[in-house]
Design a protein around this motif. Structure first.
Motif, PDB file in Angstrom:
ATOM      1  N   THR A   1      -2.127   5.584   8.055  1.00 32.37           N
ATOM      2  CA  THR A   1      -0.860   4.846   8.022  1.00 32.37           C
ATOM      3  C   THR A   1       0.309   5.775   8.316  1.00 32.37           C
TER       4      THR A   1
ATOM      5  N   THR B   1      -7.022   6.422   4.535  1.00 32.08           N
ATOM      6  CA  THR B   1      -6.236   5.253   4.928  1.00 32.08           C
ATOM      7  C   THR B   1      -4.745   5.571   4.885  1.00 32.08           C
ATOM      8  N   ASN B   2      -4.321   6.266   3.827  1.00 32.59           N
ATOM      9  CA  ASN B   2      -2.918   6.655   3.695  1.00 32.59           C
ATOM     10  C   ASN B   2      -2.500   7.571   4.839  1.00 32.59           C
TER      11      ASN B   2
ATOM     12  N   SER C   1       0.200   6.648  12.026  1.00 30.87           N
ATOM     13  CA  SER C   1       0.562   5.476  12.827  1.00 30.87           C
ATOM     14  C   SER C   1       2.056   5.195  12.746  1.00 30.87           C
ATOM     15  N   SER C   2       2.649   5.367  11.569  1.00 24.72           N
ATOM     16  CA  SER C   2       4.095   5.125  11.432  1.00 24.72           C
ATOM     17  C   SER C   2       4.895   6.170  12.196  1.00 24.72           C
TER      18      SER C   2
END
Length: 183
Positions: free
Chosen positions: A82, A78-79, A85-86
């Motif tokens: 993220t 998940t990290n 995606s960022s």
């Protein structure tokens, strides 16, 4: 091969993710069970540090330790999703890099879902299915790497390579524990 500094980053990443989940670091759980369990894995030190960082490990049996490690893997995937995606939001003029990052973000999202499924399977004692989901999650990380190969002028970023290696190692630990459970 991962450099020593990348290995330190991976260890710190795992411990950091685990500690940010409202748990006290380095509890004195059932260290004998943790050590015995971690000896069944390829990455003993990673296993030990991750499990000792989670306060629930002191009350866990082997199945519980597998679930804890699977949750560490979920947090890692998940990290990374993220993070990827960022990076897509950053002004970037290279369309191929944007495509590769988007594909990687999708792969890590799928890895997170597979790992969440493994937690459910472990809870239900469907160890074969749990193993299959963890193996798939590690393969999704590999698919991110392979996606960059489609664009010959792109270099696979070292930050993503370190995250890939970290997820693969965590998945290896989970699979080692599941193997011990299935025997």
């Amino acid at each position: 091969m991962v450099s020593p500094s990348s290995s330190c980053f991976l260890l710190l990443l795992v411990v950091g993710i685990t500690c940010t989940q409202n748990r006290s670091p380095f509890v004195n759980g059932d260290i004998d069970l943790i050590q015995k369990t971690c000896k069944t894995t390829k990455f003993y030190d990673l296993c030990i540090s991750s499990l000792q960082s989670d306060s629930t490990s002191s009350e866990a049996d082997t199945k519980g330790l597998a679930i804890i490690m699977a949750k560490v893997a979920v947090a890692n995937a998940t990290n990374t999703n993220t993070y990827l995606s960022s990076n897509l939001l950053v002004k970037n003029t290279n369309d191929n890099l944007k495509k590769a990052l988007k594909q990687c973000a999708d792969k890590y999202s799928a890895a997170g879902m597979a790992l969440q499924n493994s937690v459910q399977d472990l809870t239900s004692e469907f160890y074969d299915y749990a193993y299959m989901h963890v193996m798939a999650a590690a393969d999704y990380a590999n698919a991110c790497h392979n996606g960059f190969k489609r664009y010959p002028r792109l270099v696979y970023p070292p930050e993503i390579a370190a995250r890939e290696e970290g997820l693969k190692r965590i998945c290896d630990v989970v699979m080692g524990i599941i193997d011990a459970l299935a025997n």
